[in-house]
Design a protein around this motif. Structure first.
Motif, PDB file in Angstrom:
ATOM      1  N   CYS A   1      13.128 -10.386  -2.479  1.00 12.36           N
ATOM      2  CA  CYS A   1      12.067 -10.268  -1.480  1.00 12.36           C
ATOM      3  C   CYS A   1      10.746 -10.768  -2.039  1.00 12.36           C
ATOM      4  O   CYS A   1      10.382 -10.457  -3.171  1.00 12.36           O
ATOM      5  CB  CYS A   1      11.922  -8.808  -1.029  1.00 12.36           C
ATOM      6  N   ILE A   2      10.043 -11.571  -1.217  1.00  7.25           N
ATOM      7  CA  ILE A   2       8.737 -12.075  -1.666  1.00  7.25           C
ATOM      8  C   ILE A   2       7.615 -11.111  -1.295  1.00  7.25           C
ATOM      9  O   ILE A   2       6.481 -11.299  -1.665  1.00  7.25           O
ATOM     10  CB  ILE A   2       8.426 -13.481  -1.079  1.00  7.25           C
ATOM     11  N   LYS A   3       7.942 -10.082  -0.508  1.00  4.59           N
ATOM     12  CA  LYS A   3       6.911  -9.149  -0.053  1.00  4.59           C
ATOM     13  C   LYS A   3       6.817  -7.949  -0.987  1.00  4.59           C
ATOM     14  O   LYS A   3       7.728  -7.697  -1.788  1.00  4.59           O
ATOM     15  CB  LYS A   3       7.237  -8.687   1.372  1.00  4.59           C
TER      16      LYS A   3
ATOM     17  N   CYS B   1       8.457   0.285   0.360  1.00  2.00           N
ATOM     18  CA  CYS B   1       9.846  -0.193   0.401  1.00  2.00           C
ATOM     19  C   CYS B   1      10.485  -0.299  -0.978  1.00  2.00           C
ATOM     20  O   CYS B   1       9.921  -0.885  -1.904  1.00  2.00           O
ATOM     21  CB  CYS B   1       9.883  -1.542   1.098  1.00  2.00           C
ATOM     22  N   GLY B   2      11.682   0.238  -1.091  1.00  2.00           N
ATOM     23  CA  GLY B   2      12.398   0.288  -2.360  1.00  2.00           C
ATOM     24  C   GLY B   2      12.750  -1.069  -2.943  1.00  2.00           C
ATOM     25  O   GLY B   2      12.941  -1.197  -4.150  1.00  2.00           O
TER      26      GLY B   2
ATOM     27  N   GLU C   1      -5.757  -0.265  10.475  1.00  2.00           N
ATOM     28  CA  GLU C   1      -6.193   0.371   9.209  1.00  2.00           C
ATOM     29  C   GLU C   1      -4.994   0.937   8.453  1.00  2.00           C
ATOM     30  O   GLU C   1      -4.894   0.820   7.240  1.00  2.00           O
ATOM     31  CB  GLU C   1      -7.192   1.516   9.449  1.00  2.00           C
ATOM     32  N   LEU C   2      -4.098   1.569   9.198  1.00  4.43           N
ATOM     33  CA  LEU C   2      -2.913   2.129   8.554  1.00  4.43           C
ATOM     34  C   LEU C   2      -2.032   1.005   7.985  1.00  4.43           C
ATOM     35  O   LEU C   2      -1.513   1.101   6.871  1.00  4.43           O
ATOM     36  CB  LEU C   2      -2.142   2.992   9.560  1.00  4.43           C
TER      37      LEU C   2
ATOM     38  N   HIS D   1       0.236  -1.794   2.997  1.00  5.54           N
ATOM     39  CA  HIS D   1       0.632  -3.136   2.542  1.00  5.54           C
ATOM     40  C   HIS D   1      -0.431  -3.714   1.612  1.00  5.54           C
ATOM     41  O   HIS D   1      -1.609  -3.387   1.747  1.00  5.54           O
ATOM     42  CB  HIS D   1       0.780  -4.091   3.744  1.00  5.54           C
ATOM     43  N   PRO D   2      -0.033  -4.632   0.718  1.00  9.09           N
ATOM     44  CA  PRO D   2      -1.031  -5.349  -0.082  1.00  9.09           C
ATOM     45  C   PRO D   2      -1.896  -6.229   0.839  1.00  9.09           C
ATOM     46  O   PRO D   2      -1.523  -6.487   1.991  1.00  9.09           O
ATOM     47  CB  PRO D   2      -0.190  -6.229  -1.001  1.00  9.09           C
ATOM     48  N   GLU D   3      -2.997  -6.718   0.266  1.00 11.26           N
ATOM     49  CA  GLU D   3      -3.980  -7.440   1.075  1.00 11.26           C
ATOM     50  C   GLU D   3      -3.445  -8.702   1.756  1.00 11.26           C
ATOM     51  O   GLU D   3      -3.873  -9.042   2.846  1.00 11.26           O
ATOM     52  CB  GLU D   3      -5.133  -7.855   0.173  1.00 11.26           C
ATOM     53  N   ASP D   4      -2.495  -9.365   1.098  1.00 12.02           N
ATOM     54  CA  ASP D   4      -2.014 -10.628   1.685  1.00 12.02           C
ATOM     55  C   ASP D   4      -0.924 -10.424   2.745  1.00 12.02           C
ATOM     56  O   ASP D   4      -0.342 -11.389   3.231  1.00 12.02           O
ATOM     57  CB  ASP D   4      -1.528 -11.570   0.574  1.00 12.02           C
TER      58      ASP D   4
END
Ligand code: 5AD
Ligand code: FES
Length: 364
Positions: A63-65, A70-71, A170-171, A176-179
């Motif tokens: 996964c690139i995300k 997420c595990g 906002e949630l 999630h990371p900024e990107d």
């Protein structure tokens, strides 16, 4: 007040944001049961008491995300990464066809490289050809360009699942990371719709800091974008993730309340969206053994038996305590068929079980 809202719900009158929030805030057992009953009546009238199977092939945990919950996030170094090859994916899809499932779902961590994109394209074509176009092929492969969505559609895929996770910006930014961007997610959903897929999305319930108002707005978002299918489930901490590390694992009491929230969301979504397909997420069963059949009793009509080879299952743990890790496809088939019969429903074997909502939108 709840009685009055449920009466209007049963009469299929439109409900306001406040109404939805009130339903999601129910705690009294008799009111909860009344909510589930109304949702079940609406399910019965609009989609029937049939549960459709979608055989789930979790074909890769690369996964690139890097989602904080997420595990299989990119930064989790404790994951033993795997990638099924074309042959393995094809074999599992064919197993589903022969087991009369009617549909399969190919899911993986996100990859956007051409090697992966063309491998998926080839395998979708093969599955489509080998099943004479009869089997429903759903993809759940994350954010892609409209061109890629088109290629996979042309290859023979019918449906696409891409969860928005939460519609509160906002949630979304907190988990999630900024990107990672909610706007990109929305654009992907719009692209999927233009491409002609039956489109599914959904959210996680019980995220830290999430309110009933957020969840009520999530349901209105699903209605706004005229969604065909919903797959949503309770958030369950994974101990190797940034969010999972902040809180101890759920206690039994927390499990119960996470399950109840999941069931309430299914029920209210059924009441508002009526003729769509709603999945009883596997995560419900991580909270309680009978979680998925309870989901069906509250308005869900789709269930996703795992098709992944047992060897790969422990490597695809998005959250802790994922069920069916030691089982194989045949065991899940038998087990889930029995559970569905146990609640007085039938399995829609050999049927694609398309969303009635999609069909009626396209016949207008
Ligand atoms: N708990 C519950 N659901 C999760 N997902 C990922 N991590 C978790 C978790 N810890 C869900 C996300 C994603 C889907 C494939 O799995 O909603 O879209
Ligand atoms: Fe997999 Fe019951 S569904 S063992």
């Amino acid at each position: 007040m709840i009685n009055d809202i449920l009466k209007r719900a049963k009469a299929e009158e439109p409900l306001s944001l406040d109404d939805l929030e009130a339903l999601l805030s129910i705690t009294a057992p008799e009111e909860l049961q009344a909510l589930y009953n109304v949702a079940y009546t609406i399910k019965d009238q609009h989609v029937g008491r049939v549960a459709y199977f979608r055989g789930l092939i979790e074909c890769s945990n690369l996964c690139i995300k890097d989602c904080y919950y997420c595990g299989i996030r990119r930064s989790n170094e404790n994951v033993d990464r795997f990638q099924m090859d074309e042959e393995e994916i094809f074999k599992e899809a064919l197993w589903a066809y022969e087991a009369e499932y009617g549909s399969c779902v190919i899911q993986s961590g996100e990859r956007q490289d051409e090697v992966y994109i063309s491998m998926i394209e080839r395998v979708v074509k093969r599955i489509s050809k080998a099943t004479k176009g009869e089997m429903g092929i759903t993809l759940s492969l994350g954010e892609q360009s409209e061109e890629v969505y088109n290629r996979w559609k042309t290859a023979g895929a019918h449906r696409y699942l891409l969860r928005i996770e939460t519609t509160n910006p906002e949630l979304f930014a907190k988990i999630h990371p900024e990107d990672h961007s909610i706007e990109v997610r929305k654009k992907c959903l719009a692209a999927l719709r233009r491409t002609g897929y039956q489109v599914g999305t959904g959210v996680m319930m019980g995220l830290p800091g999430q309110t009933m108002e957020d969840l009520a707005k999530d349901i209105l978002f699903l209605k706004d974008i005229d969604i065909d299918m919903v797959g949503m489930g309770p958030y369950i901490p994974h101990s190797d993730t940034p969010m999972g590390k902040e809180v101890p694992a759920y206690t039994d009491k927390e499990k119960k309340s996470a399950l109840t929230l999941g069931l309430k969301m299914i029920a209210v979504t059924r009441i508002v969206l009526k003729d769509i397909n709603i999945a009883a997420a596997t995560a419900l069963q991580a909270l309680e053994y009978t979680g998925r059949e309870q989901g069906l009793k509250c308005g869900a009509n789709v269930i996703m038996p795992n098709l992944t080879e047992t060897e790969f299952r422990p490597k695809y743990q998005l959250y802790d305590d994922k069920p069916c890790i030691d089982e194989n496809s045949a065991m899940c088939r038998g087990c889930l068929s029995g559970r569905i019969k146990g609640i007085g429903e039938e399995v829609g074997f050999n049927e694609r079980g398309d969303s009635p909502h999609f069909k009626s939108r396209n016949s207008k």
